[in-house]
Design a protein around this motif. Structure first.
Motif, PDB file in Angstrom:
ATOM      1  N   SER A  20       0.835  -1.194   0.000  1.00  0.00           N
ATOM      2  CA  SER A  20       0.000   0.000   0.000  1.00  0.00           C
ATOM      3  C   SER A  20       0.874   1.250   0.000  1.00  0.00           C
ATOM      4  N   ARG A  21       0.244   2.406  -0.258  1.00  0.00           N
ATOM      5  CA  ARG A  21       0.974   3.674  -0.225  1.00  0.00           C
ATOM      6  C   ARG A  21       1.526   3.943   1.172  1.00  0.00           C
ATOM      7  N   LEU A  22       0.757   3.562   2.180  1.00  0.00           N
ATOM      8  CA  LEU A  22       1.218   3.754   3.548  1.00  0.00           C
ATOM      9  C   LEU A  22       2.457   2.911   3.826  1.00  0.00           C
ATOM     10  N   ARG A  23       2.461   1.670   3.322  1.00  0.00           N
ATOM     11  CA  ARG A  23       3.620   0.793   3.511  1.00  0.00           C
ATOM     12  C   ARG A  23       4.837   1.352   2.774  1.00  0.00           C
ATOM     13  N   VAL A  24       4.630   1.918   1.593  1.00  0.00           N
ATOM     14  CA  VAL A  24       5.726   2.530   0.845  1.00  0.00           C
ATOM     15  C   VAL A  24       6.310   3.702   1.628  1.00  0.00           C
ATOM     16  N   MET A  25       5.418   4.502   2.201  1.00  0.00           N
ATOM     17  CA  MET A  25       5.876   5.644   2.981  1.00  0.00           C
ATOM     18  C   MET A  25       6.690   5.184   4.191  1.00  0.00           C
ATOM     19  N   ARG A  26       6.194   4.149   4.871  1.00  0.00           N
ATOM     20  CA  ARG A  26       6.846   3.687   6.093  1.00  0.00           C
ATOM     21  C   ARG A  26       8.144   2.916   5.818  1.00  0.00           C
ATOM     22  N   SER A  27       8.189   2.159   4.745  1.00  0.00           N
ATOM     23  CA  SER A  27       9.324   1.271   4.499  1.00  0.00           C
ATOM     24  C   SER A  27      10.359   1.823   3.528  1.00  0.00           C
ATOM     25  N   VAL A  28       9.967   2.795   2.700  1.00  0.00           N
ATOM     26  CA  VAL A  28      10.893   3.310   1.679  1.00  0.00           C
ATOM     27  C   VAL A  28      11.184   4.787   1.881  1.00  0.00           C
ATOM     28  N   VAL A  29      10.121   5.599   1.894  1.00  0.00           N
ATOM     29  CA  VAL A  29      10.315   7.051   1.869  1.00  0.00           C
ATOM     30  C   VAL A  29      10.973   7.537   3.157  1.00  0.00           C
ATOM     31  N   LEU A  30      10.369   7.230   4.300  1.00  0.00           N
ATOM     32  CA  LEU A  30      10.884   7.774   5.566  1.00  0.00           C
ATOM     33  C   LEU A  30      12.304   7.287   5.888  1.00  0.00           C
ATOM     34  N   PRO A  31      12.593   5.981   5.764  1.00  0.00           N
ATOM     35  CA  PRO A  31      13.994   5.576   6.009  1.00  0.00           C
ATOM     36  C   PRO A  31      14.961   6.149   4.973  1.00  0.00           C
ATOM     37  N   GLY A  32      14.523   6.263   3.723  1.00  0.00           N
ATOM     38  CA  GLY A  32      15.422   6.702   2.664  1.00  0.00           C
ATOM     39  C   GLY A  32      15.825   8.159   2.740  1.00  0.00           C
ATOM     40  N   ILE A  33      14.980   8.997   3.361  1.00  0.00           N
ATOM     41  CA  ILE A  33      15.279  10.429   3.395  1.00  0.00           C
ATOM     42  C   ILE A  33      16.069  10.845   4.638  1.00  0.00           C
ATOM     43  N   VAL A  34      16.337   9.902   5.533  1.00  0.00           N
ATOM     44  CA  VAL A  34      16.995  10.262   6.804  1.00  0.00           C
ATOM     45  C   VAL A  34      18.318  11.006   6.596  1.00  0.00           C
ATOM     46  N   PRO A  35      19.224  10.531   5.703  1.00  0.00           N
ATOM     47  CA  PRO A  35      20.489  11.278   5.539  1.00  0.00           C
ATOM     48  C   PRO A  35      20.281  12.723   5.086  1.00  0.00           C
ATOM     49  N   GLY A  36      19.398  12.930   4.105  1.00  0.00           N
ATOM     50  CA  GLY A  36      19.143  14.284   3.629  1.00  0.00           C
ATOM     51  C   GLY A  36      18.464  15.152   4.667  1.00  0.00           C
ATOM     52  N   VAL A  37      17.555  14.563   5.428  1.00  0.00           N
ATOM     53  CA  VAL A  37      16.849  15.319   6.463  1.00  0.00           C
ATOM     54  C   VAL A  37      17.813  15.814   7.524  1.00  0.00           C
ATOM     55  N   PHE A  38      18.741  14.964   7.942  1.00  0.00           N
ATOM     56  CA  PHE A  38      19.674  15.379   8.993  1.00  0.00           C
ATOM     57  C   PHE A  38      20.664  16.425   8.510  1.00  0.00           C
ATOM     58  N   GLY A  39      20.925  16.453   7.208  1.00  0.00           N
ATOM     59  CA  GLY A  39      21.705  17.561   6.678  1.00  0.00           C
ATOM     60  C   GLY A  39      20.979  18.880   6.878  1.00  0.00           C
ATOM     61  N   GLY A  40      19.675  18.885   6.613  1.00  0.00           N
ATOM     62  CA  GLY A  40      18.874  20.091   6.830  1.00  0.00           C
ATOM     63  C   GLY A  40      18.728  20.438   8.296  1.00  0.00           C
ATOM     64  N   LEU A  41      18.615  19.423   9.150  1.00  0.00           N
ATOM     65  CA  LEU A  41      18.504  19.672  10.584  1.00  0.00           C
ATOM     66  C   LEU A  41      19.770  20.331  11.129  1.00  0.00           C
ATOM     67  N   SER A  42      20.918  19.887  10.642  1.00  0.00           N
ATOM     68  CA  SER A  42      22.177  20.482  11.095  1.00  0.00           C
ATOM     69  C   SER A  42      22.275  21.949  10.683  1.00  0.00           C
ATOM     70  N   VAL A  43      21.915  22.233   9.423  1.00  0.00           N
ATOM     71  CA  VAL A  43      21.923  23.622   8.956  1.00  0.00           C
ATOM     72  C   VAL A  43      20.890  24.442   9.729  1.00  0.00           C
ATOM     73  N   GLY A  44      19.712  23.856   9.937  1.00  0.00           N
ATOM     74  CA  GLY A  44      18.648  24.555  10.643  1.00  0.00           C
ATOM     75  C   GLY A  44      19.033  24.926  12.063  1.00  0.00           C
ATOM     76  N   MET A  45      19.767  24.054  12.746  1.00  0.00           N
ATOM     77  CA  MET A  45      20.205  24.360  14.099  1.00  0.00           C
ATOM     78  C   MET A  45      21.139  25.567  14.113  1.00  0.00           C
ATOM     79  N   GLY A  46      22.074  25.624  13.160  1.00  0.00           N
ATOM     80  CA  GLY A  46      22.984  26.770  13.090  1.00  0.00           C
ATOM     81  C   GLY A  46      22.261  28.070  12.812  1.00  0.00           C
ATOM     82  N   VAL A  47      21.325  28.048  11.869  1.00  0.00           N
ATOM     83  CA  VAL A  47      20.565  29.255  11.540  1.00  0.00           C
ATOM     84  C   VAL A  47      19.687  29.673  12.711  1.00  0.00           C
ATOM     85  N   ALA A  48      19.131  28.692  13.414  1.00  0.00           N
ATOM     86  CA  ALA A  48      18.286  29.001  14.569  1.00  0.00           C
ATOM     87  C   ALA A  48      19.070  29.741  15.641  1.00  0.00           C
TER      88      ALA A  48
END
Length: 252
Positions: A155-183
Motif C-alpha cells: 500500500s501507499r502507507l507501507r511505501v511511505m513507512r518502508s521506503v520514503v521515511l527511512p530513505g530520506i533520513v540522511p538528507g533530512v539530517f543535513g537540513g537539521l544540522s543547517v537549521g540548528m545553526g541558523v536558529a
C-alpha cells in the motif's frame, strides 16, 4: 590536532592584544584572553549566567522542535503531492527569502509575550532549511525502490513507512544540522532586540555599558553551546544512518 588549533588561535589572539597591534585591525582595543577568562570565571559564579544559558536553550529547542516537525512533514507532503505543491509552494517560496530576524516587528504584533515571539522567529529560521532538504531528499529517492514494493502489492502507507521515511533520513539530517545553526543566529539576534533574558540579551547589555570582556564571554558561550547542539544533531544522524558507507554519509 584539534586542541592544538584552538590553542594556537588563543595564543595569536593573546600576542596581538598584549602588544597592542594596530596594523589595519585595532587589537589594542580588544580584550585579551586573560581578561576574558577572568570575566568568564566571574560569570560562572553568578546564577544569572546559568539562567541566560537555560533561557536561550529553551528557546532554541522549542523553536527547533516546531521547525523539525513542520519542516519534515511539509517537505514530504510537497514532494509527494502535486496538489499540495501547487497550493503551498508559491506561498513558501515568497516567504523563504525573508530573513527571520526581519519578522521581529510582526512577532511583536502577533504574539502577546516576547517569549512566544522569539520562539516563533527561531522556528521560522530553522524551518526553511529543514523543509528544502526534506523535499529534495524525497525527490532524490530512486523510483525503483517504490516500484518494487508497489509491484508486490504494498500500500501507499507501507511505501511511505518502508521506503520514503527511512530513505530520506540522511538528507533530512543535513537540513537539521543547517537549521540548528541558523536558529542560533536568529535567536541571539531576537534576544538582542526584544529579549529580557538569554545570552543574546546579556551580550548586548554588556556592549551598551562598554563591558567588552563580557561581550566576548557572551560570544564564546554562544559559539560553544551552538557547537554542542549542532554536534548532538549530527551524532543522532550518524546513529540513525549507520547502514550508510562512510563515503555516502559524508556526501549526504
Amino acid at each position: 590536532m584539534r586542541f592544538a588549533s584552538v590553542a594556537a588561535a588563543v595564543l595569536v589572539w593573546h600576542l596581538l592584544s598584549a602588544n597592542d597591534v594596530t596594523f589595519w585591525l585595532r587589537f589594542n582595543r580588544l580584550p585579551g584572553p586573560v581578561e576574558v577568562f577572568e570575566a568568564f570565571r566571574t560569570q560562572l559564579a553568578t546564577p544569572r549566567y546559568y539562567q541566560d544559558v537555560t533561557q536561550s536553550l529553551v528557546r532554541i529547542l522549542s523553536g527547533f522542535a516546531l521547525a523539525s516537525v513542520l519542516g519534515i512533514g511539509l517537505g514530504v507532503v510537497l514532494a509527494r503531492s502535486h496538489w499540495a505543491s501547487d497550493v503551498l509552494k508559491p506561498l513558501l517560496e515568497i516567504a523563504r527569502p525573508i530573513p527571520a530576524i526581519a519578522l521581529v516587528p510582526v512577532a511583536i504584533l502577533l504574539f502577546p509575550t516576547n517569549e512566544q515571539g522569539i520562539v516563533f522567529i527561531t522556528a521560522t529560521a530553522a524551518f526553511f532549511p529543514i523543509l528544502v532538504s526534506t523535499r529534495h531528499a524525497v525527490r532524490a529517492l530512486p523510483t525503483v525502490w517504490e516500484d518494487a514494493l508497489l509491484t508486490m502489492g504494498a500500500s501507499r502507507l507501507r511505501v511511505m513507512r518502508s521506503v520514503v521515511l527511512p530513505g530520506i533520513v540522511p538528507g533530512v539530517f543535513g537540513g537539521l544540522s543547517v537549521g540548528m545553526g541558523v536558529a542560533w543566529i536568529c535567536v541571539i539576534s531576537a534576544e538582542m532586540i526584544s529579549g529580557d533574558f538569554g545570552l543574546g540579551y546579556r551580550t548586548w547589555q554588556a556592549y551598551t555599558i562598554v563591558d567588552y570582556p563580557n561581550v566576548l564571554v557572551g560570544m564564546l558561550s554562544i559559539g560553544a553551546i551552538g557547537w554542542l547542539t549542532s554536534g548532538c544533531v549530527e551524532l543522532v544522524g550518524r546513529r540513525l544512518t549507520g547502514w550508510l558507507s562512510s563515503e555516502q554519509r559524508s556526501a549526504s
